[in-house]
Every structure is written in C-alpha cells, then in structure tokens.
Design an enzyme around this catalytic site. Sequence first.
Site, mmCIF file in Angstrom:
data_model
loop_
_atom_site.group_PDB
_atom_site.id
_atom_site.type_symbol
_atom_site.label_atom_id
_atom_site.label_comp_id
_atom_site.label_asym_id
_atom_site.label_seq_id
_atom_site.Cartn_x
_atom_site.Cartn_y
_atom_site.Cartn_z
ATOM 1 N N HIS A 82 -8.475 76.815 55.951
ATOM 2 C CA HIS A 82 -8.093 75.659 56.764
ATOM 3 C C HIS A 82 -6.593 75.681 57.025
ATOM 4 O O HIS A 82 -5.804 75.836 56.108
ATOM 5 C CB HIS A 82 -8.453 74.346 56.056
ATOM 6 N N ASP A 161 -14.411 59.779 56.327
ATOM 7 C CA ASP A 161 -13.077 60.273 56.685
ATOM 8 C C ASP A 161 -12.772 59.972 58.142
ATOM 9 O O ASP A 161 -11.668 59.573 58.487
ATOM 10 C CB ASP A 161 -12.967 61.782 56.413
ATOM 11 N N ARG A 168 -6.185 54.764 59.804
ATOM 12 C CA ARG A 168 -4.834 55.180 59.376
ATOM 13 C C ARG A 168 -3.944 55.430 60.578
ATOM 14 O O ARG A 168 -2.759 55.104 60.579
ATOM 15 C CB ARG A 168 -4.917 56.452 58.521
ATOM 16 N N SER A 183 -8.539 63.698 52.820
ATOM 17 C CA SER A 183 -9.122 63.820 54.158
ATOM 18 C C SER A 183 -9.454 65.287 54.467
ATOM 19 O O SER A 183 -10.573 65.619 54.875
ATOM 20 C CB SER A 183 -8.122 63.258 55.176
ATOM 21 N N LYS A 187 -13.600 67.324 54.167
ATOM 22 C CA LYS A 187 -14.279 68.039 55.244
ATOM 23 C C LYS A 187 -14.626 69.465 54.832
ATOM 24 O O LYS A 187 -15.694 69.987 55.166
ATOM 25 C CB LYS A 187 -13.413 68.022 56.506
HETATM 26 N N1 URA Z 1 -5.562 66.356 59.006
HETATM 27 C C1 URA Z 1 -6.637 65.717 58.495
HETATM 28 O O1 URA Z 1 -7.758 66.171 58.667
HETATM 29 N N2 URA Z 1 -6.446 64.586 57.817
HETATM 30 C C2 URA Z 1 -5.239 64.052 57.596
HETATM 31 O O2 URA Z 1 -5.148 63.032 56.973
HETATM 32 C C3 URA Z 1 -4.118 64.722 58.133
HETATM 33 C C4 URA Z 1 -4.317 65.867 58.820
#
Ligand code: URA
Length: 434
Positions: A82, A161, A168, A183, A187
């Site tokens: 990622h 999320d 947010r 977050s 994923k």
């Molecule tokens: N990317 C994400 O997936 N979540 C975040 O909180 C910040 C960047």
Amino acid sequence: MRMYDVIAKKKHNEELSTEEINYFVNGFTKGEIPDYQVSALLMAIYFNKMNERETVDLTMAMVNSGDKLDLSKIEGIKVDKHSTGGVGDTTTLVLGPMVAALGIPVAKMSGRGLGHTGGTIDKLESFKGFSMDIAEEDFIKNVNEIKIALAAQTGDLAPADKKIYALRDVTATVDNLSLIASSIMSKKIASGADAIVLDVKVGKGAFMKTPEDVKDLANAMVSIGKSIGRETRAVISDMDQPLGLAIGNSLEVVEAIETLKGNGPKDLMELCLALGSNMVLLAKKASSLEEAREMLMESITSGKALEKFKDLISAQGGDASYIDDTSKFEKAKYIVPVVSEKSGYVKRINAENIGIVAMELGAGRATKESVIDLAVGIVLNKKRGDYVEAGEALAYIHSNHEEKIEKAKNDIIKNYELVSEYKDDIPLIFDVIK
Ligand code: URA
Ligand code: CA
C-alpha cells in the site's frame, strides 16, 4: 451504553474500552449513532489521542464492520503493498509484475484515484479493452494461474472506515495518527493480505510532511499489523519531488513499461526494488533482502516481469500489443516544452504543486465526478541535482487544451527551485520500519 458517555470519557482523556470502541463503530455504521456525536468523539480523539491498544481495537472494529475478502483459495503467502499517496507514483504497475514473475501471488484491490492523477484502475484503462471489473471467482482463478490480478474494490470492505473518513474530511480530523493508521490498515486487513508492505512517503507531495511524523505513522501501522499476526513492514521514502518523470495516467503506464524493460528512471526502479525485496522476503521466497533484490533484478533482465505484465493485461481483456508498441497509447494534442530562463542546479521540485498542475491539465480528479483525460500530464526533464542551462526544457506539458498551456508553464517554472551550487544529500529511502 450511551454515546454521550463515550464522548465525555475521551474528552476527559481517558482510555476507551474495546466494548466502547465497538459500540460507536457499529452504531455509526448502522446509522444508529448520528454524525454529530461521532464528530464530537473524533475531535476528542484528535486532541487526546488513542493509545496502541485503542488503535488496534478501532482497526479491528472497522475490519469487522463489513465483508472480508477470502483469499484462502489462493496458494502461497499473499503479500499486499500500500502506498500512502504521492505524486506520479507508478510503483504498483512495476512491482506487481516483478513480484508475480517470481511466483508470488499478487491479488490486488485498487481504487479510482481522487487526486493528482488517477488510481491504478484509471491508469490501466489506457489499455484498450482492459477491465478491472472482474468477478471474485475469476480474480482468484487468475492469481492461481498467472500469479497476478487487479480488481476494482468489490463488496463492502470496511464500510465503517468509509463513513468515518467522510466525516473526518469535513470536521478537520483527518490528520490524527491513530485515525490514519487504523483507516489504512483496516482496508488492507479486510482485503485479505497475509503480510503487508507499506510504501510511506514523506515530503511536500506526501500526506505527512516531516520525517518524525511519518516515522510515528509507520510505527503505528506496523504495530497494528504485528498485533493481529500480519507481518508488516514500512519503507519510508522521499516524496519531496515527484517519483520518476511521468505524472499522468497513460504517461505513467508508458513509464512503467519502460521500467519493466530496464530503461526506467533510477528513483522509480530503486524504490520498486526496495519495496519488492521486502515483499519477496515476507512471502518467504528469499532468505535475505540481498537475495530478494537479485531475484527481482533478474526478473527485469530476463524479460520475465515484462511478460508477466502482458499476461495481466491480456487476462483482463486488454490489448497487450501496446506494451511492445507504446506509440499505440492515445497521445495529447499538444506536447510543449517548459523552457528555463535561468541556469542552475535543481534544488527542489515542489511535488504537491506539480501534481496540482497535472490535475488542472485533466490528469486527476478535482471532485469525485470529474472525468479524467488519460493522455494528459507532465513529463519532467530535470530532477533534483540536475544542471539546467538557460533555454533547456525543465519539463514537457502534455495537454489537449491549448488555453491551459500558458498557466501550466508558469506554474511549473515557479515550482522548480534553481541554485548555483548544489550537493545532493536527500536519500530516496529514509528508513525501513519492521
Ligand atoms: N488514506 C486513508 O485511507 N485513510 C486516511 O485516514 C488517510 C489516508
Ligand atoms: Ca512517475
């Protein structure tokens, strides 16, 4: 349990229990707890922070809020990668085929990008016919047969999320370490990876601007992975200037192809080797980073990684002949040099602002509804440490709109800092956290 009490507890800087964290995540996902109460809690978390235990609990509550991808039918250790954003980042397109060429399963879920350029899906749509809308069955079959498949996010992975991130975004609570780390990791964990390599960027074009902040973020993500038994490593690299030379969708695909042919920009190749060797190690296909690196370099010199890229494109309906003949990719109507009026060494290229110029040319999405122009973008001709003579090109603009060129030129010139003397002392890789 009452949401009011959970908010009050965090407001008083107390530790939330696992039950309290599950309660607010589940309640919010189901629509039983209103936005305004979760907003208040997020602000309390922002100021009073979460400890490691709370952060892990938040991650798992978000993982458990929806579907989990079951990759158990894929043989071998699935290592996912990622990247935390960045400008002109082409690593997935290079790394995927390199790693798959070594027999390591690459089962990657990607999204469409909201930012300077498109996401991996957008970029690959430069190939005529290519589709990432493949059924889960075919996804798994392709990974077993050719070791690589890329799919658009299917199912309902970490829906909590998605909802919390949206909140947010509008309540100025994005930039909290625990909230970012949970977050991202939720994923990755929901999409079934056995092990995770994180490509964490630092600098002007990145989410975190200082090496200290980014190290804390990397440590937080690695410790989440470890505490739930998914081995995780983070490679921290420079994003103070764009990675590679191309910024734009087709332009980056061509750059990835050149890199797989062994002719890519040095920094892009180097970062791919650093990330890739950690992936190979976590997949237990090599016993040292040095050995992993040799194997990856061999995948390039033997042409196997390039062949693997062709396999991927063909398997998902794309025309792989574009790889042998990159002139088949659609080109922008105007390709114009950005000429430097001064001489000097390039000291800095503001990656974030250069990314915005590419987006304004049409390479990225300003809003979710924007339509991307795959052909447009910027190709840098000079990078940090290079000497520029007055009259030489700093970069090339690829545009389909003549009226956008003048502003783009001025913006690019403004974001190149030239000096009369320069010693390169910024490393590409700052650190590896494990
Ligand atoms: N990317 C994400 O997936 N979540 C975040 O909180 C910040 C960047
Ligand atoms: Ca690039």
